[in-house]
Structures are given as structure tokens and as C-alpha cells.
Design a protein around this motif. Structure first.
Motif, short mmCIF file in Angstrom:
data_model
loop_
_atom_site.label_atom_id
_atom_site.label_comp_id
_atom_site.label_asym_id
_atom_site.label_seq_id
_atom_site.Cartn_x
_atom_site.Cartn_y
_atom_site.Cartn_z
N ASP A 160 0.52 -1.23 -0.13
CA ASP A 160 0.14 -0.29 -0.22
C ASP A 160 1.07 1.78 -0.03
O ASP A 160 0.37 2.65 -0.77
CB ASP A 160 -0.61 0.14 1.15
N ASN A 161 2.17 0.67 0.52
CA ASN A 161 3.05 2.44 0.13
C ASN A 161 3.28 3.09 -0.76
O ASN A 161 3.48 3.45 -1.16
CB ASN A 161 4.58 1.93 1.45
N LEU B 125 0.52 3.85 -2.62
CA LEU B 125 -0.02 5.19 -2.22
C LEU B 125 0.84 6.32 -1.16
O LEU B 125 0.84 7.39 -1.26
CB LEU B 125 -1.07 5.32 -1.33
N ASN C 72 3.65 6.97 -2.25
CA ASN C 72 4.39 8.20 -3.37
C ASN C 72 6.28 7.26 -2.67
O ASN C 72 7.25 7.92 -2.64
CB ASN C 72 5.41 9.69 -2.94
N HIS D 53 -2.63 -1.56 -9.34
CA HIS D 53 -2.45 -0.09 -8.89
C HIS D 53 -1.29 0.44 -8.12
O HIS D 53 -1.39 1.28 -8.42
CB HIS D 53 -3.99 -0.69 -7.16
#
Length: 665
Positions: A131-132, A135, A137, A159
Motif C-alpha cells: 500500500d505504501n 499511495l 510515493n 494499482h
């Protein structure tokens, strides 16, 4: 005057295309100017070296690129710098957990967001890492090739905004490579999911055949190979005959100063040799894959910080190790391929100063190498019987087992069915290539702890033994989330914090578990067997020519090349290595044991060859125009000869050298 930091000439294995990115020269110049700014800002260097700049320009232009750079050539810069220039995250595929951790730590120290996913992490930690990258950067995601095949990674990848994919140790994807790993074939999945994302493949060891196969397996849009010369002019290759390798090792280390690596073929010998060296007042530690991570980190750090002079290790040590001043690499055990030897020996002298790579050869080594072929490729009947017995071991019926994953105790299996481990593991490897079953090496099933009492209840346990209190304090001070969930810990790390030994920490954790203070799952190393299809009858197993005969012949050829290297009496050892990798214009080094014994290599280097190099340089400058020294690549001369020629020409006043610019005087 000494000419330093001269780039190594561009030379690729025979029949390999060497290409540079197309496009507007002004745009490329602007891009490379920005690349130098990034290099200076984050890594503190003013310029690139070797072919780093060419690789960066190629991948930034969106081209699939294969970079061949010998050990110490600065591979990490070629993907770390361009990722900082491009939008999105760079996915770095590498099989080495230690390398992942090391590079992630170095990037974070520079203020760069990076993360890694590897075995031993909890699901929540893996999800946070992914997820880092979606989302947060983040600029780098390090991941093992095995993880690429997981559904979770593939969903999360969809994603992510990926700038390019880096495949480290790219030779592992080739079935003709010395270290083929089927898990690397999973990388093709990323190309399907991200068809427009370019790939940067990097390796330090590849023959011409492997170079072609890497590009085919990674679905390169076009052949695009950039490579440095494999020549190491500061490194003396020596094969020393001996009947007592232990005594010879001690003598070598007493006769040569500086930091050293000693390679052996098995774990037991690492500890034995380290103890032997210590008894002769030579500071040494042993290292192998079976040690706990914290223990390995500590040993590596002590050696890198020069607190210990010698690290005695298996081939598990060395990948990603950033120590430039290693003066000596000694092989007590003979590797079974030129590729493995070249990579390990190349960890000496990465600072460009004189260093030695010494291989100790006994009268039995040639025989041992030849026997390795039969060990690595047991008979097909042996392989079929091993398959049948593993099915009996798990009571698996014909037609069952597709996708079944079982824990595997190799010692128990070998004892029950009377196998030696090495040929058995070779049989498993060939069964994997045939698509029947897969043996996964023991993974670090890390220890986990959860505190099962409320914080306010801890006072009830004030009469615990002193060691338990120390361990409990170390847990609470160094690990977050222990009250909420099972968290991975390392007993060796706790031992460092508490000044207890490993056994005392382990017993304290068991006591805390017994008293109901914590829930403790101890560390264990677990191997697994995975059935890749339903069980078949053993006589139905088919091992094709490509799986068995062709690969066996490849190993025979690699072993013969290694035998030729260690038995050579008239051929320069450096030249033998370079020619193996397709560098057909290699010349005698003048400093290996063969050249020194025959007393001709240095003479040839100092006369005709240097004279020829001087004439070539003068001819290039004969147009009267200034030339940047990187243009000397086009002369296709060994780096060593160019250095000697330039130093002579400058000292004699025939040419001028100013800030990288060469002109006739």
C-alpha cells in the motif's frame, strides 16, 4: 602523472549487439545532466563511471536494457538514479534478502522511500509495504521472484504506477545459466500485467548464450545489451597447488595484509577454519545461510568495520556487500563453474588497488569436480524412485496432490529411505524442471511473540527470574504492537540488548510463555515440498532432453572450463576467464601465477602491446580536435593498456590531459 577513474572500454560477448538510445541529443544531454544532479544530491558523486551513464540513458528512454557489469561495477546506481528521475516506483527483483534489507536501509538513510517484501514478514506488514508503494510515493519496492507469482502481489501491482522493472542477478532466468532458478520465470507475469513498462536486467556473469537467453525470457522488444569489459587489471589470479589447504591458508594470510574473504564449500568447514585462523592469532568469523539474521548482520558488520580481518564463508556471503578494500579472496573449495568463481573472486580489490584472488588446489579437486556432474544429475531411475518415495512418505495416492504443500524434514526422509542429501536434492531440482514437484529450501520461520496479559497486570509477575525481566524489558523497548498481535522477533537481537547469550534468551522466553506472560512461537527452519501436479506413477515421469541431457551437457562444459582454469600451466588465467565470457581480444595479464612463472606476460605488456595502444591513442587525436577520454572506448583496448599508454604519453609530453579532455601537445 596518473590517469585515474578511466572508464573501462565497452566490450560485449561475441555476437551481442551493443546499442545506445536513439533520440534528440539535446534532450539526452539534458536528461543526463539531471541524472548527474541526482547522483550528486543523493550519493555524493560528481560523475558516473564505466557504462552507468549509458544504461541510465537507455532505461530512461523506455528501452528494455541488459547491463553486464562485473562485481564492483556499481550496478545499483544504474537503477536507483533513473528511478529518482522518473514518476512511479521501481520494482527490484532479487533473490537475496540480505541485499534487500541492506539497500533499503541505505536508501532510507539518504531520505529515499523504499521498502521490501520477503519471507518472515506478517501479512499486515506485506500489505503495508504494498500500500505504501500505491499511495505513499515510494520509489523502490524490493521483492523476491517467488512473491511475483502470488495473487496478492499481482492484485496490488495493478494499482501501482511502475516506472520500470529491475531484474538483479538476471542470469538466474536462463536455463543455460550456472544458477538457474525457475522462480525467475515468474517475471514474465509482470510483463503481461505491465506491458508498457521497460525492464532493466543486470548481471555480473553471463556467457554469450546466456545473454541471448536472458533477453528472450524477459521478452525484450529488441536486443539491447550494454556491457563493461570483465578485465580486472588490479587483480592477480593465482592457483596454488597444495596437499594441506589449512596450512597454506594460514601462510597466505600471514604473508598478505588487509581484509580477506575465505570461501569454502560447506557450512561445517566455515566454523572449523575460522577457529583454526583464530588459534593462529588471525581474527576471523564464520558465516553461512543457516545463521540467524541478527547474527549474520553482526558478523558482517564487524568484518566491514575492520573489527575482524577475515570472514570465512560459503557462497551465501558476498552478494551486495559494499566493502571496496578487500585485499585477498581465497578459495579453499573449488567452485563448479567459472561464473561462480569469477563473481566471488571479483570481490577483491574493488577500490582499484592491487589485490589477489588465490585458489587452493589439491590433487583431488579435479576428481571432485568431475564427480559433481553425477551428483547434480543422478540417473533417471534414481529420480523416479525418489519421486515414488516422496509420495509414499506423504501417503499420497495416484491422482491426488495437485498444489499440495507439505513441510519436509530432509534428515528424516534420508534416514528412512537411505538417501544421501546432495543427489536427492538434485533429483528434486530436476523434478521441478519437469513440472512434477518443487523443493523449497528451508525458510526462516521467524520467532514470534505476543504479550497476553494486560499492561496493568504485569506487576503481578515481579518475582520472575532476573533473565526473564531483562528479556521482557528488551521486548517492550524494542518491539511495538506486542500487546495487539503476534510480532516477529529475533533472539540474537535480544541477546545483544540484554548481554545474555542465545540459550539464556531462549530459556527466558520459554519461562515467560510457561507463566502465561507471553505467547512464544520459536524460530525454526522449515523446508517444503510442493506438488506441481497430481501424482503419477513413477514410470510415467518424463524428463525431456531439454530438462536432463542438454542441461547435463551444459554442466559438463562448465566443469571442464573450471578444470582447464585450475590446471592451466601456459595460458594466462585472466585471459582464460575473459575468453570464457566471450571477450576474444583479451591479452595476457602479466601478473597471474602462470604469467609470472613463464616470465613473458609482463614483458609483452610493457613493450609491443603498450606501444600499439600509444599509437592508437595518438592516431585518434591526430585530427587536431579535443577528445573526451570516454571516446577511447571506440579503440576497444583493455583498460590496463590504455592507462599505461596514457600515462606514458602524458609524462613524455606528447599529449595533454585536462579535466577529462585529451589533445595532442
Amino acid at each position: 602523472m596518473r590517469i585515474s577513474n578511466l572508464p573501462t572500454p565497452n566490450k560485449c560477448p561475441k555476437d551481442t549487439s551493443v546499442s545506445k538510445p536513439d533520440g534528440n541529443e539535446h534532450d539526452e544531454g539534458t536528461m543526463m545532466s539531471r541524472a548527474v544532479d541526482v547522483l550528486k544530491q543523493y550519493w555524493g558523486y560528481d560523475s558516473f563511471r564505466g557504462i552507468q551513464q549509458d544504461i541510465i540513458a537507455s532505461i530512461c528512454s523506455g528501452r528494455d536494457t541488459l547491463g553486464l557489469m562485473p562485481t564492483g561495477g556499481g550496478k545499483s546506481v544504474t537503477f536507483q538514479v533513473p528511478s529518482m528521475m522518473l514518476e512511479g516506483v521501481c520494482i527490484v527483483i532479487t533473490p537475496l534478502i540480505a541485499l534487500m534489507k541492506d539497500q533499503v536501509a541505505h536508501l532510507r538513510d539518504r531520505g529515499i522511500k523504499a521498502t521490501a517484501v520477503y519471507s518472515g514478514m506478517t501479512r499486515s506488514e506485506v500489505l503495508t509495504a504494498f500500500d505504501n508503494c500505491i499511495l505513499g510515493n515510494y520509489k523502490f519496492l524490493y521483492i523476491s521472484p517467488e512473491r511475483i507469482g502470488s495473487e496478492l502481489f499481482q492484485v496490488k501491482l495493478g494499482h501501482m504506477r511502475v516506472n520500470f522493472i529491475t531484474v538483479d542477478e538476471a542470469h538466474c532466468i536462463s536455463q543455460w545459466g550456472y544458477d538457474f532458478r525457475p522462480s525467475y520465470l515468474n517475471i514474465a507475469l509482470i510483463r503481461k500485467l505491465k506491458p508498457d513498462v521497460p525492464v532493466l536486467a543486470l548481471t555480473a556473469t553471463a556467457t554469450p548464450r546466456v545473454v541471448d537467453d536472458i533477453q528472450r525470457q524477459l521478452h525484450f522488444g529488441e536486443s539491447n545489451v550494454l556491457c563493461m569489459s570483465f578485465e580486472r587489471s588490479n587483480l592477480s589470479y593465482i592457483v596454488q597447488e597444495t596437499e594441506n589447504k589449512e596450512n597454506s591458508l594460514v601462510e597466505i594470510l600471514n604473508e598478505n595484509d588487509g581484509s580477506a574473504i575465505v570461501y569454502t564449500r560447506n557450512r561445517e568447514q566455515t566454523a572449523e577454519l575460522a577457529k583454526l585462523l583464530t588459534s593462529h592469532d588471525i581474527s576471523a568469523l564464520h558465516y553461512h545461510a543457516g545463521l540467524e539474521n541478527a547474527d549474520k548482520d553482526m558478523r558482517q558488520r564487524l568484518w566491514q568495520d575492520d573489527m575482524v580481518r577475515v570472514i570465512v564463508c560459503t557462497n551465501a556471503f558476498g552478494m551486495g556487500i559494499d566493502k571496496a578494500d578487500v585485499r585477498l579472496v581465497v578459495h579453499v573449495g573449488v567452485p563448479d563453474s567459472i561464473e561462480a568463481y569469477f563473481q566471488e573472486a571479483g570481490r577483491a580489490g574493488r577500490d582499484g588497488l592491487p589485490a589477489k584472488a588465490i585458489l587452493l588446489k589439491s590433487p583431488y579437486d579435479v576428481t571432485t569436480l568431475r564427480r559433481h556432474v553425477d551428483t547434480a544429475f543422478p540417473s533417471k531411475q534414481f529420480i523416479r524412485e525418489a519421486y515414488q518415495n516422496i509420495c509414499y512418505y506423504y501417503e499420497l495416492a495416484v491422482g491426488d496432490g495437485d498444489g499440495l504443500r507439505k513441510e519436509f524434514n530432509i534428515n528424516d526422509f534420508c534416514k528412512r529411505f537411505r538417501y544421501f542429501p546432495l543427489p536427492l536434492l538434485s533429483a528434486f531440482r530436476l523434478l521441478e524442471h519437469g513440472g512434477y514437484l518443487q523443493y523449497n529450501d528451508p525458510e526462516d520461520s521467524v520467532s514470534c511473540v505476543k504479550i497476553v496479559v494486560d499492561k496493568n497486570e504485569l506487576y503481578r509477575f515481579h518475582n520472575l527470574p532476573p533473565n526473564c525481566e531483562k528479556v521482557m524489558q528488551a521486548l517492550m523497548r524494542n518491539y511495538n504492537g506486542l500487546f495487539a498481535d503476534l510480532m516477529p522477533i529475533e533472539e540474537a537481537f535480544i541477546a545483544q540488548r540484554t548481554k545474555l547469550n542465545h540459550t539464556e534468551v531462549y530459556e527466558a522466553l520459554l519461562t515467560l510463555n510457561k507463566f502465561g506472560v507471553i505467547y512464544y512461537i520459536p524460530f525454526k527452519r522449515i523446508a517444503h515440498i510442493v506438488f506441481l501436479q497430481r501424482r503419477v506413477e513413477s514410470d510415467e515421469i518424463v524428463l525431456s532432453n531439454e530438462v536432463y541431457e542438454h542441461r547435463r551437457m551444459e554442466l559438463i562444459q562448465r566443469v571442464h572450463a573450471m578444470i582447464r582454469y585450475i590446471t592451466a600451466q601456459t595460458a594466462c588465467r585472466s585471459r582464460l576467464l575473459l575468453e570464457y565470457f566471450g571477450q576474444t581480444d583479451a591479452v595476457d595479464c602479466g601478473q597471474c601465477d602462470v604469467c609470472v612463472a613463464n616470465d613473458y606476460g609482463r614483458h609483452a605488456t610493457d613493450t609491443a602491446q603498450v606501444d600499439y595502444a600509444q599509437r592508437a591513442v595518438v592516431n585518434m587525436l591526430g585530427d587536431g580536435e579535443p577528445h573526451h577520454y570516454t571516446q577511447l572506448h571506440t579503440l576497444k583496448l583493455p583498460d590496463r593498456l590504455l592507462r599505461q599508454a596514457l600515462e606514458t604519453l602524458v609524462s613524455e609530453g606528447e599529449i595533454l590531459y585536462d579535466n577529462g579532455i585529451l589533445t595532442l601537445a
